[in-house]
Design a protein around this motif. Structure first.
Motif, PDB file in Angstrom:
ATOM      1  N   SER A  15      31.205  23.057  17.477  1.00 32.09           N
ATOM      2  CA  SER A  15      31.055  24.491  17.688  1.00 32.09           C
ATOM      3  C   SER A  15      31.916  24.932  18.872  1.00 32.09           C
ATOM      4  CB  SER A  15      29.596  24.853  17.938  1.00 32.09           C
ATOM      5  OG  SER A  15      29.122  24.225  19.105  1.00 32.09           O
ATOM      6  N   GLN A  16      32.231  26.188  18.858  1.00 31.04           N
ATOM      7  CA  GLN A  16      33.131  26.734  19.872  1.00 31.04           C
ATOM      8  C   GLN A  16      32.369  27.078  21.150  1.00 31.04           C
ATOM      9  OE1 GLN A  16      35.689  29.739  18.276  1.00 31.04           O
ATOM     10  NE2 GLN A  16      36.060  30.682  20.249  1.00 31.04           N
ATOM     11  N   THR A  17      32.927  26.692  22.272  1.00 33.64           N
ATOM     12  CA  THR A  17      32.336  27.043  23.566  1.00 33.64           C
ATOM     13  C   THR A  17      33.434  27.524  24.507  1.00 33.64           C
ATOM     14  OG1 THR A  17      32.533  24.770  24.361  1.00 33.64           O
ATOM     15  CG2 THR A  17      30.431  25.416  23.379  1.00 33.64           C
ATOM     16  N   ILE A  18      33.019  28.346  25.454  1.00 35.83           N
ATOM     17  CA  ILE A  18      33.950  28.884  26.444  1.00 35.83           C
ATOM     18  C   ILE A  18      33.436  28.562  27.835  1.00 35.83           C
ATOM     19  CG2 ILE A  18      34.979  30.972  27.393  1.00 35.83           C
ATOM     20  CD1 ILE A  18      34.843  32.217  24.669  1.00 35.83           C
ATOM     21  N   HIS A  19      34.304  28.022  28.667  1.00 31.08           N
ATOM     22  CA  HIS A  19      33.936  27.691  30.035  1.00 31.08           C
ATOM     23  C   HIS A  19      34.655  28.640  30.986  1.00 31.08           C
ATOM     24  CE1 HIS A  19      32.030  23.978  28.700  1.00 31.08           C
ATOM     25  NE2 HIS A  19      33.074  23.803  27.919  1.00 31.08           N
ATOM     26  N   GLN A  20      33.897  29.238  31.869  1.00 28.35           N
ATOM     27  CA  GLN A  20      34.464  30.127  32.873  1.00 28.35           C
ATOM     28  C   GLN A  20      34.004  29.662  34.248  1.00 28.35           C
ATOM     29  OE1 GLN A  20      33.726  34.391  31.130  1.00 28.35           O
ATOM     30  NE2 GLN A  20      34.744  34.603  33.109  1.00 28.35           N
ATOM     31  N   TRP A  21      34.891  29.710  35.187  1.00 27.40           N
ATOM     32  CA  TRP A  21      34.511  29.429  36.567  1.00 27.40           C
ATOM     33  C   TRP A  21      35.440  30.127  37.545  1.00 27.40           C
ATOM     34  CZ3 TRP A  21      36.834  25.923  33.370  1.00 27.40           C
ATOM     35  CH2 TRP A  21      38.055  25.370  33.780  1.00 27.40           C
ATOM     36  N   PRO A  22      34.927  30.424  38.757  1.00 22.51           N
ATOM     37  CA  PRO A  22      33.554  30.158  39.169  1.00 22.51           C
ATOM     38  C   PRO A  22      32.578  31.193  38.602  1.00 22.51           C
ATOM     39  CG  PRO A  22      34.726  31.274  40.913  1.00 22.51           C
ATOM     40  CD  PRO A  22      35.735  31.054  39.811  1.00 22.51           C
ATOM     41  N   ALA A  23      31.309  30.972  38.768  1.00 23.08           N
ATOM     42  CA  ALA A  23      30.292  31.916  38.306  1.00 23.08           C
ATOM     43  C   ALA A  23      30.225  33.130  39.224  1.00 23.08           C
ATOM     44  CB  ALA A  23      28.925  31.243  38.239  1.00 23.08           C
ATOM     45  N   THR A  24      30.370  32.910  40.498  1.00 21.18           N
ATOM     46  CA  THR A  24      30.388  34.004  41.463  1.00 21.18           C
ATOM     47  C   THR A  24      31.495  33.757  42.474  1.00 21.18           C
ATOM     48  OG1 THR A  24      28.773  32.910  42.875  1.00 21.18           O
ATOM     49  CG2 THR A  24      27.928  34.473  41.264  1.00 21.18           C
ATOM     50  N   LEU A  25      32.014  34.855  42.989  1.00 19.59           N
ATOM     51  CA  LEU A  25      33.124  34.749  43.943  1.00 19.59           C
ATOM     52  C   LEU A  25      33.112  35.952  44.862  1.00 19.59           C
ATOM     53  CD1 LEU A  25      35.613  32.976  44.560  1.00 19.59           C
ATOM     54  CD2 LEU A  25      36.908  34.390  42.967  1.00 19.59           C
ATOM     55  N   VAL A  26      33.185  35.686  46.150  1.00 18.57           N
ATOM     56  CA  VAL A  26      33.286  36.748  47.146  1.00 18.57           C
ATOM     57  C   VAL A  26      34.611  36.563  47.876  1.00 18.57           C
ATOM     58  CG1 VAL A  26      32.266  37.827  49.172  1.00 18.57           C
ATOM     59  CG2 VAL A  26      30.791  36.799  47.424  1.00 18.57           C
ATOM     60  N   GLN A  27      35.447  37.599  47.801  1.00 17.30           N
ATOM     61  CA  GLN A  27      36.779  37.495  48.361  1.00 17.30           C
ATOM     62  C   GLN A  27      37.079  38.704  49.248  1.00 17.30           C
ATOM     63  OE1 GLN A  27      37.694  34.201  47.717  1.00 17.30           O
ATOM     64  NE2 GLN A  27      39.744  34.912  47.098  1.00 17.30           N
ATOM     65  N   PRO A  28      37.824  38.512  50.328  1.00 20.05           N
ATOM     66  CA  PRO A  28      38.217  39.661  51.154  1.00 20.05           C
ATOM     67  C   PRO A  28      39.362  40.436  50.501  1.00 20.05           C
ATOM     68  CG  PRO A  28      39.110  37.634  52.077  1.00 20.05           C
ATOM     69  CD  PRO A  28      38.243  37.233  50.927  1.00 20.05           C
ATOM     70  N   VAL A  29      39.434  41.700  50.836  1.00 23.43           N
ATOM     71  CA  VAL A  29      40.540  42.536  50.370  1.00 23.43           C
ATOM     72  C   VAL A  29      41.870  41.922  50.804  1.00 23.43           C
ATOM     73  CG1 VAL A  29      41.673  44.776  50.663  1.00 23.43           C
ATOM     74  CG2 VAL A  29      39.202  44.670  50.361  1.00 23.43           C
ATOM     75  N   GLY A  30      42.821  41.912  49.881  1.00 24.23           N
ATOM     76  CA  GLY A  30      44.148  41.384  50.195  1.00 24.23           C
ATOM     77  C   GLY A  30      44.316  39.910  49.903  1.00 24.23           C
ATOM     78  N   SER A  31      43.242  39.229  49.553  1.00 31.48           N
ATOM     79  CA  SER A  31      43.337  37.799  49.247  1.00 31.48           C
ATOM     80  C   SER A  31      43.736  37.610  47.781  1.00 31.48           C
ATOM     81  CB  SER A  31      42.007  37.110  49.530  1.00 31.48           C
ATOM     82  OG  SER A  31      40.999  37.618  48.684  1.00 31.48           O
ATOM     83  N   PRO A  32      44.238  36.416  47.429  1.00 33.10           N
ATOM     84  CA  PRO A  32      44.610  36.177  46.025  1.00 33.10           C
ATOM     85  C   PRO A  32      43.402  35.811  45.178  1.00 33.10           C
ATOM     86  CG  PRO A  32      45.122  34.274  47.354  1.00 33.10           C
ATOM     87  CD  PRO A  32      44.620  35.316  48.301  1.00 33.10           C
ATOM     88  N   LEU A  33      43.614  35.846  43.867  1.00 33.11           N
ATOM     89  CA  LEU A  33      42.534  35.537  42.930  1.00 33.11           C
ATOM     90  C   LEU A  33      43.055  34.678  41.794  1.00 33.11           C
ATOM     91  CD1 LEU A  33      39.623  36.195  41.748  1.00 33.11           C
ATOM     92  CD2 LEU A  33      40.792  37.975  40.425  1.00 33.11           C
ATOM     93  N   SER A  34      42.213  33.744  41.378  1.00 37.27           N
ATOM     94  CA  SER A  34      42.509  32.977  40.178  1.00 37.27           C
ATOM     95  C   SER A  34      41.209  32.631  39.488  1.00 37.27           C
ATOM     96  CB  SER A  34      43.281  31.698  40.526  1.00 37.27           C
ATOM     97  OG  SER A  34      43.563  30.951  39.348  1.00 37.27           O
ATOM     98  N   LEU A  35      41.019  33.199  38.300  1.00 40.36           N
ATOM     99  CA  LEU A  35      39.849  32.889  37.479  1.00 40.36           C
ATOM    100  C   LEU A  35      40.324  32.143  36.250  1.00 40.36           C
ATOM    101  CD1 LEU A  35      37.881  36.278  37.535  1.00 40.36           C
ATOM    102  CD2 LEU A  35      37.692  34.330  39.099  1.00 40.36           C
ATOM    103  N   GLU A  36      39.611  31.078  35.917  1.00 38.54           N
ATOM    104  CA  GLU A  36      40.058  30.254  34.800  1.00 38.54           C
ATOM    105  C   GLU A  36      39.055  30.259  33.650  1.00 38.54           C
ATOM    106  OE1 GLU A  36      41.774  26.656  36.054  1.00 38.54           O
ATOM    107  OE2 GLU A  36      41.886  25.768  34.053  1.00 38.54           O
ATOM    108  N   CYS A  37      39.607  30.216  32.458  1.00 37.12           N
ATOM    109  CA  CYS A  37      38.803  30.189  31.247  1.00 37.12           C
ATOM    110  C   CYS A  37      39.393  29.144  30.311  1.00 37.12           C
ATOM    111  CB  CYS A  37      38.826  31.564  30.587  1.00 37.12           C
ATOM    112  SG  CYS A  37      38.150  31.636  28.925  1.00 37.12           S
ATOM    113  N   THR A  38      38.548  28.251  29.813  1.00 35.48           N
ATOM    114  CA  THR A  38      39.013  27.267  28.836  1.00 35.48           C
ATOM    115  C   THR A  38      38.101  27.298  27.620  1.00 35.48           C
ATOM    116  OG1 THR A  38      37.755  25.495  29.871  1.00 35.48           O
ATOM    117  CG2 THR A  38      40.034  25.754  30.553  1.00 35.48           C
ATOM    118  N   VAL A  39      38.696  27.057  26.475  1.00 34.79           N
ATOM    119  CA  VAL A  39      37.979  27.122  25.212  1.00 34.79           C
ATOM    120  C   VAL A  39      37.954  25.743  24.572  1.00 34.79           C
ATOM    121  CG1 VAL A  39      37.868  28.245  22.959  1.00 34.79           C
ATOM    122  CG2 VAL A  39      38.769  29.491  24.928  1.00 34.79           C
ATOM    123  N   GLU A  40      36.817  25.397  23.998  1.00 33.69           N
ATOM    124  CA  GLU A  40      36.693  24.129  23.275  1.00 33.69           C
ATOM    125  C   GLU A  40      36.215  24.390  21.860  1.00 33.69           C
ATOM    126  OE1 GLU A  40      34.042  21.593  25.386  1.00 33.69           O
ATOM    127  OE2 GLU A  40      35.359  21.329  27.104  1.00 33.69           O
TER     128      GLU A  40
END
Lengths: 113, 114
Positions: free
Chosen positions: A1-26
């Motif tokens: 069956s198909q599943t999707i993984h996302q991380w992180p679950a929560t993220l607190v970042q200051p203004v002006g900082s970079p971001l990277s959210l990842e998603c993988t599918v199985e």
């Protein structure tokens, strides 16, 4: 069956900082992949979708970008976060052959302070 | 402008009561999807409707799509606390191609009081 993984679950970042959210599918190959954002008290807004490796379409102009380096990997990025980037980010996948429904990841709650 | 309008925006019902959530579009819907979301979590697929007049049921939840395919309703019978959450309708914006892009309504927040 198909599943999707996302991380992180929560993220607190200051203004002006970079971001990277990842998603993988199985459990599937060559899926269409999507990034949605849900602001507080609002519906889901489609940000990006991809029909294949390296193929990205943007739905709305914004401070974010997306990349698909592998068939089942979808990344949401920003070089400099804005306060308005706060929200709940959801990755979704559909199978091209069926196109019957979207499968969603569990989401990432992003707070930009 | 919002392409999909949901009503009501929020709803509080007593356990055991029936309720209906509506989803309306000014354009013909090629596919109408109902999802449920617990706060801070991903969306869970409930049902999909494609044909005018179509009706589907799963346990105590029934979804209908009108003949003109511009309005859908989600009806919950004998509501339970487990039904609480945010209900979202999504519509297929397929433009003749293979890409399936769903747009979503603003959601309906349902609370069920024991």
């Amino acid at each position: 069956s198909q599943t999707i993984h996302q991380w992180p679950a929560t993220l607190v970042q200051p203004v002006g900082s970079p971001l990277s959210l990842e998603c993988t599918v199985e459990g599937t190959s060559n899926p269409n992949l999507y990034w949605y954002r849900q602001a507080a008290g609002r519906g889901l807004q489609l940000l990006f979708y991809s029909v294949g490796i390296g193929q990205i379409s943007s739905e709305v102009p914004q401070n974010l970008s997306a990349s698909r380096p592998q068939d089942r990997q979808f990344i949401l990025s920003s070089k400099k976060l804005l306060l308005s980037d706060s929200g709940f980010y959801l990755c979704a996948s559909t199978i091209l052959a069926t196109n019957e429904k979207l499968f969603f990841g569990s989401g990432t709650q992003l707070s930009v302070l | 402008s919002q392409e999909l309008e949901q009503s009501p925006q929020s709803l509080i019902v007593q356990e055991g009561k029936n309720l209906t959530i509506n989803c309306t579009s000014s354009k013909t819907l090629y596919g109408l999807y109902w999802y449920k979301q617990k706060y801070g979590e991903g969306l869970i697929f409930l049902m999909m409707l494609q044909k005018g007049g179509e009706e589907k049921s799963h346990e105590k939840i029934t979804a209908k799509l009108d003949e003109k395919k511009q309005q859908s309703s989600l009806h919950i019978t004998a509501s339970q606390p487990s039904h609480a959450g945010i209900y979202l309708c999504g519509a297929d914006r397929r433009y003749g191609g293979a890409t399936n892009k769903l747009i979503f309504g603003t959601g309906t927040l349902l609370a069920v009081q024991p």
